[in-house]
Design a protein around this motif. Structure first.
Motif, short mmCIF file in Angstrom:
data_model
loop_
_atom_site.label_atom_id
_atom_site.label_comp_id
_atom_site.label_asym_id
_atom_site.label_seq_id
_atom_site.Cartn_x
_atom_site.Cartn_y
_atom_site.Cartn_z
N ARG A 501 0.82 -1.21 0.00
CA ARG A 501 0.00 0.00 0.00
C ARG A 501 0.85 1.26 0.00
O ARG A 501 0.50 2.27 -0.63
CB ARG A 501 -0.96 -0.01 1.19
CG ARG A 501 -2.03 -1.08 1.05
CD ARG A 501 -3.05 -1.03 2.16
NE ARG A 501 -4.08 -2.06 1.94
CZ ARG A 501 -5.12 -2.27 2.74
NH1 ARG A 501 -5.28 -1.51 3.82
NH2 ARG A 501 -5.98 -3.22 2.48
N PHE A 502 1.98 1.23 0.69
CA PHE A 502 2.88 2.38 0.66
C PHE A 502 3.46 2.56 -0.74
O PHE A 502 3.54 3.69 -1.24
CB PHE A 502 4.00 2.20 1.69
CG PHE A 502 4.94 3.38 1.75
CD1 PHE A 502 4.49 4.61 2.19
CD2 PHE A 502 6.26 3.25 1.37
CE1 PHE A 502 5.35 5.70 2.25
CE2 PHE A 502 7.13 4.32 1.43
CZ PHE A 502 6.67 5.56 1.87
N ASN A 503 3.84 1.46 -1.37
CA ASN A 503 4.37 1.56 -2.74
C ASN A 503 3.31 2.05 -3.72
O ASN A 503 3.62 2.81 -4.65
CB ASN A 503 4.91 0.20 -3.18
CG ASN A 503 6.20 -0.19 -2.48
OD1 ASN A 503 6.93 0.68 -2.02
ND2 ASN A 503 6.47 -1.48 -2.37
N SER A 504 2.06 1.66 -3.52
CA SER A 504 0.97 2.13 -4.37
C SER A 504 0.77 3.63 -4.22
O SER A 504 0.55 4.35 -5.20
CB SER A 504 -0.32 1.39 -4.02
OG SER A 504 -1.39 1.84 -4.80
N LEU A 505 0.88 4.12 -2.98
CA LEU A 505 0.80 5.56 -2.74
C LEU A 505 1.93 6.29 -3.44
O LEU A 505 1.72 7.32 -4.10
CB LEU A 505 0.82 5.84 -1.24
CG LEU A 505 0.94 7.31 -0.80
CD1 LEU A 505 -0.24 8.12 -1.32
CD2 LEU A 505 1.03 7.41 0.73
N ALA A 506 3.14 5.77 -3.31
CA ALA A 506 4.29 6.39 -3.97
C ALA A 506 4.11 6.41 -5.49
O ALA A 506 4.41 7.41 -6.15
CB ALA A 506 5.57 5.65 -3.59
#
Length: 520
Positions: A501-506
């Motif tokens: 989810r953090f990578n998707s935000l980035a």
């Protein structure tokens, strides 16, 4: 004519028992509103509303309207309509019994033009009191204008412009600015009275023009926003939505231009009214008055030439609440108060929304205050729909945000908050049944809402309890880097799903993800 009540109440909030002889709020400073029931005995309808929820942004716990047409035929007889009177008495008996069943200690009732002008108005009020115990406060036209304007201020704290409230037998104008009500006037330009004028359209138009000229002389230049309050205006707005193919059927804060008003009035004139009223969901009683209201609105817009026109679902009933709010309560943001109330009532971890907002805020260092307000609202609402089935949760979030009873929120802002909450639970927005609403905002706004949704989706992975330290995000737009710093104690929460989810935000930011975990 019945005696009117003109007891003055300070604009800064009541220090005495106020206009209705008693406080509507048990604790005016409280965030929560205990159930309060009010009844509006109008010339066309009698309505009971029970408010509950956040004191600054009350929800409609119960809302019922009976079309009684008390003012019908008064031009000829001077009396309340006999048939309307029977229906109104029946409605008041029903409302009294409902209030008892809902646990309300009493109802606060006001009556407007028909009752105050009728020769048997006092007798009607006495009969209501004898049958139900409900005291009806009969207010004069200027007081009616002031309470309607107060209702607009409940929904739009910073509103300025001209409030126009149309009832069955009268039309009121009031100016608002800086959270205050200024000049106010009343007139006989209600559709029921216009319908009784002899001489047809020509006589009505002469009467309306003369009356409007007199109102303009009293009110002076009023070319800011025009706020329309009242059932006839709302019916016209519904028809405007149909003509335009407008996808969001929320009347509050619906905007029209002078040109669209002219086009809709012509559309109504040339359409089959029976077909139109069914499509718009307007009662036959209300629809019969729409043509007369159109004549008034046409002249009103020509006379005052407002820069834009907004529909307010808040009016005299909401004004009765606003009337007794102390200034410290009025100063609160109705949107944020409603969202706080929803979080406290429905979220799994009430209070986490504030923590989440502080966590995502570094992404918005250069964002305007109005947009940060929407971000805060979304964070407070991020978990209130958790009970919905997972397959439909994203849609439920969007639907709730766009159609909920929220004040101080433009339609485009509803879409932004709705999209953000949808992306709180879903990475994609394809194949959503509300897709026709997405085009109400531009692609940049849709992208910003998606980023906010993914930020909330990630932040919620790091803790659902009232932990003050989620970690820290930092956004470096020039470097295109999204940094995450976690303490050693938080590191176990940064599992596989959280990483994704953090990578998707980035990715949504077009950024490189950089994670730093403090040593133990």
């Amino acid at each position: 004519m019945p005696e009117t009540n003109t007891l003055a109440v300070p604009e800064t909030g009541v220090a005495d028992l106020g206009l209705f002889g008693k406080p509507l709020f048990q604790d005016p400073g409280a965030r929560a509103l205990k159930r309060v029931g009010v009844v509006d005995v109008g010339s066309n309808s009698v309505r009971m509303v029970v408010f509950d929820g956040a004191a600054r942004s009350p929800a409609y716990f119960y809302n019922e309207k009976i079309m009684c047409a008390l003012g019908a035929g008064m031009a000829d007889t001077g009396h309340l309509s006999p048939e309307g009177r029977v229906r109104a008495l029946s409605a008041m008996r029903r409302f009294s019994k409902l209030a008892e069943g809902l646990g309300l200690s009493e109802l606060t009732a006001v009556a407007t033009a028909a009752v105050r002008d009728a020769t048997d108005g006092r007798e009607f009020c006495e009969e209501v009191r004898a049958l139900t115990g409900i005291k009806i406060w009969v207010i004069d036209g200027e007081e009616e204008a002031r309470l309607s304007a107060q209702g607009v201020l409940l929904g739009w704290p910073g509103a300025y412009g001209l409030v126009c409230d149309i009832g069955g037998s009268s039309m009121e104008l009031a100016e608002i600015s800086g959270g205050r009500v200024g000049k106010r006037v009343t007139s006989s330009l209600g559709p029921l009275k216009l319908r009784d004028i002899k001489g047809g359209a020509k006589a009505r138009n002469t009467h309306i023009k003369d009356a409007m000229t007199g109102l303009a002389e009293k009110m002076g230049s009023q070319r800011d926003r025009l706020f329309l309050v009242g059932g006839s205006w709302r019916a016209i707005a519904r028809i405007d939505m149909i003509r335009r193919g407008y996808p969001l059927h929320v009347l509050h804060e619906y905007r029209m231009t002078r040109q669209s008003v002219r086009e809709t009035i012509e559309f109504i004139r040339t359409s089959d009214m029976d077909t139109l009223r069914v499509e718009a969901g307007v009662s036959s009683t209300r629809a019969s008055l729409v043509p007369y209201a159109c004549e008034v609105l046409s002249r009103l817009v020509k006379t005052f030439t407002p820069k834009d026109i907004a529909i307010s679902s808040y009016g005299i009933r909401e004004g009765m609440l606003y009337e007794q709010m102390p200034q410290r309560l009025r100063d609160r943001d109705p949107l944020i108060e409603a969202c706080r109330f929803a979080e406290n009532k429905d979220a799994r971890s009430p209070g986490f929304g504030r923590i989440l907002y502080n966590f995502v805020l570094p992404l918005y260092n250069s964002t305007s205050a109005p947009r940060k307000r929407l971000i805060k609202a979304a964070c407070l609402l991020h978990d209130v729909s958790w009970r919905a089935h997972p397959d439909y949760r994203a849609e439920v979030c969007f639907d709730n945000a766009t159609r909920a009873n929220l004040g101080g929120l433009k339609h485009s802002e509803r879409i932004f908050v709705g999209l953000a909450l949808m992306h709180r639970y879903s990475n994609k927005r394809e194949n959503i049944r509300f897709a026709d609403l997405f085009d109400m905002v531009d692609e940049k706004t849709r992208a910003e809402a998606e980023i906010l949704g993914k930020a909330m989706r990630f932040g919620a992975m790091l803790g659902m309890d009232k932990v003050e330290e989620l970690g820290e995000m930092r956004w470096h737009p020039k470097k295109k880097e999204l940094h995450l710093r976690l303490s050693a104690e938080m590191e176990p929460l940064f599992g596989e799903v959280a990483v994704a989810r953090f990578n998707s935000l980035a990715d949504s930011l077009g950024a490189q993800a950089v994670v730093k975990i403090a040593p133990r």
